[in-house]
Motif scaffolding. Structure first.
Motif, PDB file in Angstrom:
ATOM      1  N   PRO A 172      -6.759   9.434   2.982  1.00 23.65           N
ATOM      2  CA  PRO A 172      -6.041  10.049   1.851  1.00 23.65           C
ATOM      3  C   PRO A 172      -4.558  10.254   2.139  1.00 23.65           C
ATOM      4  O   PRO A 172      -3.716  10.075   1.259  1.00 23.65           O
ATOM      5  CB  PRO A 172      -6.778  11.369   1.651  1.00 23.65           C
ATOM      6  CG  PRO A 172      -8.145  11.123   2.192  1.00 23.65           C
ATOM      7  CD  PRO A 172      -7.940  10.222   3.372  1.00 23.65           C
ATOM      8  N   ARG A 173      -4.223  10.610   3.389  1.00 23.18           N
ATOM      9  CA  ARG A 173      -2.814  10.818   3.720  1.00 23.18           C
ATOM     10  C   ARG A 173      -2.034   9.514   3.703  1.00 23.18           C
ATOM     11  O   ARG A 173      -0.814   9.506   3.528  1.00 23.18           O
ATOM     12  CB  ARG A 173      -2.691  11.493   5.088  1.00 23.18           C
ATOM     13  CG  ARG A 173      -3.020  12.977   5.062  1.00 23.18           C
ATOM     14  CD  ARG A 173      -2.495  13.690   6.308  1.00 23.18           C
ATOM     15  NE  ARG A 173      -3.182  13.244   7.510  1.00 23.18           N
ATOM     16  CZ  ARG A 173      -4.333  13.759   7.945  1.00 23.18           C
ATOM     17  NH1 ARG A 173      -4.922  14.734   7.266  1.00 23.18           N
ATOM     18  NH2 ARG A 173      -4.889  13.318   9.051  1.00 23.18           N
ATOM     19  N   SER A 174      -2.730   8.385   3.884  1.00 22.31           N
ATOM     20  CA  SER A 174      -2.051   7.085   3.844  1.00 22.31           C
ATOM     21  C   SER A 174      -1.776   6.629   2.415  1.00 22.31           C
ATOM     22  O   SER A 174      -1.084   5.636   2.204  1.00 22.31           O
ATOM     23  CB  SER A 174      -2.907   6.033   4.547  1.00 22.31           C
ATOM     24  OG  SER A 174      -4.004   5.648   3.736  1.00 22.31           O
ATOM     25  N   GLY A 175      -2.339   7.339   1.443  1.00 22.80           N
ATOM     26  CA  GLY A 175      -2.186   6.948   0.043  1.00 22.80           C
ATOM     27  C   GLY A 175      -3.392   6.251  -0.531  1.00 22.80           C
ATOM     28  O   GLY A 175      -3.401   5.893  -1.717  1.00 22.80           O
ATOM     29  N   ALA A 176      -4.420   6.031   0.279  1.00 27.97           N
ATOM     30  CA  ALA A 176      -5.620   5.354  -0.214  1.00 27.97           C
ATOM     31  C   ALA A 176      -6.255   6.180  -1.332  1.00 27.97           C
ATOM     32  O   ALA A 176      -6.467   7.382  -1.185  1.00 27.97           O
ATOM     33  CB  ALA A 176      -6.620   5.153   0.923  1.00 27.97           C
ATOM     34  N   GLY A 177      -6.541   5.502  -2.426  1.00 24.72           N
ATOM     35  CA  GLY A 177      -7.199   6.160  -3.552  1.00 24.72           C
ATOM     36  C   GLY A 177      -6.271   6.548  -4.676  1.00 24.72           C
ATOM     37  O   GLY A 177      -6.732   6.711  -5.811  1.00 24.72           O
ATOM     38  N   ASN A 178      -4.984   6.724  -4.410  1.00 23.61           N
ATOM     39  CA  ASN A 178      -4.077   7.028  -5.529  1.00 23.61           C
ATOM     40  C   ASN A 178      -3.526   5.723  -6.113  1.00 23.61           C
ATOM     41  O   ASN A 178      -3.947   4.638  -5.747  1.00 23.61           O
ATOM     42  CB  ASN A 178      -2.969   8.010  -5.124  1.00 23.61           C
ATOM     43  CG  ASN A 178      -1.996   7.435  -4.100  1.00 23.61           C
ATOM     44  OD1 ASN A 178      -1.953   6.232  -3.851  1.00 23.61           O
ATOM     45  ND2 ASN A 178      -1.213   8.314  -3.479  1.00 23.61           N
ATOM     46  N   ASN A 179      -2.614   5.820  -7.044  1.00 21.91           N
ATOM     47  CA  ASN A 179      -2.021   4.636  -7.699  1.00 21.91           C
ATOM     48  C   ASN A 179      -3.058   3.819  -8.469  1.00 21.91           C
ATOM     49  O   ASN A 179      -2.921   2.617  -8.626  1.00 21.91           O
ATOM     50  CB  ASN A 179      -1.326   3.742  -6.664  1.00 21.91           C
ATOM     51  CG  ASN A 179      -0.429   2.694  -7.303  1.00 21.91           C
ATOM     52  OD1 ASN A 179       0.343   2.993  -8.203  1.00 21.91           O
ATOM     53  ND2 ASN A 179      -0.538   1.458  -6.846  1.00 21.91           N
ATOM     54  N   LEU A 180      -4.105   4.461  -8.962  1.00 22.25           N
ATOM     55  CA  LEU A 180      -5.144   3.734  -9.700  1.00 22.25           C
ATOM     56  C   LEU A 180      -4.596   3.259 -11.044  1.00 22.25           C
ATOM     57  O   LEU A 180      -4.263   4.058 -11.917  1.00 22.25           O
ATOM     58  CB  LEU A 180      -6.362   4.638  -9.920  1.00 22.25           C
ATOM     59  CG  LEU A 180      -7.490   4.058 -10.778  1.00 22.25           C
ATOM     60  CD1 LEU A 180      -8.070   2.796 -10.147  1.00 22.25           C
ATOM     61  CD2 LEU A 180      -8.592   5.101 -10.993  1.00 22.25           C
TER      62      LEU A 180
END
Length: 530
Positions: free
Chosen positions: A289-297
């Motif tokens: 999650p801290r790497s950005g995985a999951g956002n920007n959908l």
């Protein structure tokens, strides 16, 4: 088009049981898990859909000796696209789906097709190439690289304009193209192409030796690779991967529902849908999650209409064969994209033409669609629009994929004012196109809720978001991306990601050609460097 998937299809994604349709594959198709775990592999591909098939095809051209294992979560169901196999398989286009996640927010996450071949068993085949303007948010180096892969991807998928698919694309195709071109010229939001011919929809449907055409399906390419490379390519079905265990910076073990698999540091390629790939990354890496995985959908909102006009609204239609049309036109607001996919059918003899219509016409989803479009007294039009639901990597309240406290995958869609505005603009443009096509003739709409034709349009907006993307986006640095420009996951050394999850931004265009081009690019990269 509409749904790529890997391409995502336009199938109604509500889950329906399909156990009675399952086909037991014998050892010529699949390898038992216990046998696979005793072998060593150079590359393990997680996911057996369209992107896996394209990647494997490209890799084996460079390295025919490469030992490859494909792990597919579902069973073997069909050997080809449902439309290549005949009308008896049409019900599968809506029922062979599942939703192993929870949807929150304003739209539901579209279902997956959990079988070998994935969404390419049922997709529309629409394969537009995004323009440079549509890729404006992508890294320049990546866009330059893709220039060398568009044509090979089109060749592999068999992409050709709809009016090249057969003699059925003739008078109706030409008349509708003229009307849509005129509507685009009068519209503030539709793009006017250089000529009417440019409106012919690009469809991944190649001509085979028999002279027939076949819609691209990943499963047939996977099976051909397996047959051509016996003892080198293995496919294990009903083997979902739930986690990855890292040691010394490389993934060494995969946790599957058939047991642990020691991959001995082989290269891992995640060729899954964006939601599934993101879930696997989130469940395997605490820092994800801290790497950005999951956002920007990012995804597409959708509006679907089935309409009819009297046959006399068009001139010179053939009585000797079906007349078909398939058109694709882009549109945009100031900050969002959309497109309309307009298909149509006219026939005077349903019994004579129905099987040919089913094979050639895109968007044959939904109950009774083949029979409904083959009306001898009317021209039936299917108007499918997709609009951009933009991802936002900077906003914690934007659309995202997360893991719930119960471990479930959660897809959350939130629409911004700009997302809503482009949806409105798309629906207005569709109405303008229909008015131009009708030319004053009485236009009727199919009301699926009441199973009747009406002069009043029903609610056209789908409650689902299609073509999910962006949650493991590519970029030039850890600050702006989760994967590098080849889709390598920054959290480990030997995992690459394919598919829409890696898209830096998402427009409205059907994503599968772009996914295929990226898959061929990664095949070259791994084939030449490992």
């Amino acid at each position: 088009m509409p749904i790529s998937d890997c391409s995502p299809s336009y199938a109604d994604p509500r889950p329906a049981p399909a156990d009675h349709l399952r086909v037991s594959a014998d050892h010529h198709v699949v390898t038992p898990f216990e046998e696979a775990r005793r072998r060593a592999y150079d590359i393990v591909v997680v996911g057996g859909g369209g992107t896996a098939a394209v990647f494997l095809t490209g890799l084996l051209r460079l390295r025919p000796e490469a030992r490859v294992l494909v792990l597919e979560q579902g069973p073997f169901l069909l050997p080809s696209h449902a439309q290549n196999l005949g009308l008896a398989f049409q019900p599968l286009m809506a029922s062979a789906v599942a939703s192993p996640w929870r949807s929150e927010g304003e739209l539901e996450v579209v279902a997956q097709v959990p079988y070998l071949g994935g969404r390419t068993l049922v997709w529309s085949g629409s394969c537009p190439q995004p323009s440079l303007e549509q890729l404006a948010g992508w890294p320049d180096a990546l866009v330059r690289d893709l220039e060398g892969y568009w044509d090979p991807a089109k060749e592999l998928l068999g992409v050709q304009p709809a009016d090249a698919l057969g003699p059925e694309y003739a008078v109706l195709q030409d008349q509708m193209a003229a009307s849509v071109w005129m509507a685009a010229g009068e519209s503030e939001s539709l793009s006017l192409p250089a000529s009417e011919k440019d409106l012919s929809a690009p469809i991944a449907q190649s001509t085979v030796d028999s002279g027939a055409t076949e819609r691209f399906s990943g499963v047939s390419h996977l099976l051909r690779a397996k047959a051509a490379q016996p003892g080198t390519v293995d496919i294990v079905t009903e083997c979902a991967v739930h986690g990855m265990t890292q040691e010394d910076g490389r993934i060494r073990t995969l946790s599957t529902d058939q047991g642990a698999l020691d991959v001995a540091g082989a290269d891992i390629v995640l060729a899954m849908g964006a939601i599934e790939a993101t879930r696997l990354v989130l469940s395997s890496f605490p820092d994800a999650p801290r790497s950005g995985a999951g956002n920007n959908l990012g995804s597409n909102t959708a509006s679907f209409l089935t309409c009819r006009l009297p046959r006399g609204a068009f001139q010179g239609l053939s009585d000797d064969r079906a007349e078909l049309a398939a058109l694709y036109v882009d549109g945009a607001t100031a900050d969002r994209e959309f497109h309309l996919h307009v298909t149509a059918c006219a026939t005077t003899d349903r019994a004579r033409d129905l099987s040919r219509i089913y094979r050639l016409l895109p968007d044959m989803f939904g109950d009774d669609t083949p029979q409904r479009v083959s009306d001898p007294d009317h021209v039936i039009l299917l108007v499918h629009g997709l609009a951009q639901l933009a991802g936002d990597p900077a906003s914690p309240s934007a659309s995202s994929v997360t893991l719930g406290s119960d471990g479930a995958t959660v897809g959350t869609y939130r629409l911004s004012p700009a997302d809503r505005a482009v949806w409105d603009a798309m629906d207005e443009a569709a109405d303008a196109v229909l008015r131009q096509l009708a030319g004053g003739a009485p236009l009727e709409y199919w009301d699926p809720q009441h199973a009747t034709w009406s002069s009043t349009p029903p609610d056209r907006r789908m409650p689902f978001a299609y073509h999910e993307a962006g949650t493991l986006r590519m970029g030039t640095s850890p600050e702006d991306s989760v994967t590098d420009l080849y889709g390598r996951l920054r959290l480990t050394e030997n995992v690459h990601v394919l598919g829409g999850a890696t898209f830096p931004t998402r427009g409205s265009w059907n994503p599968f050609l772009t996914m295929a081009a990226l898959a061929l690019r990664l095949a070259d990269h791994i084939g030449k460097n490992t």
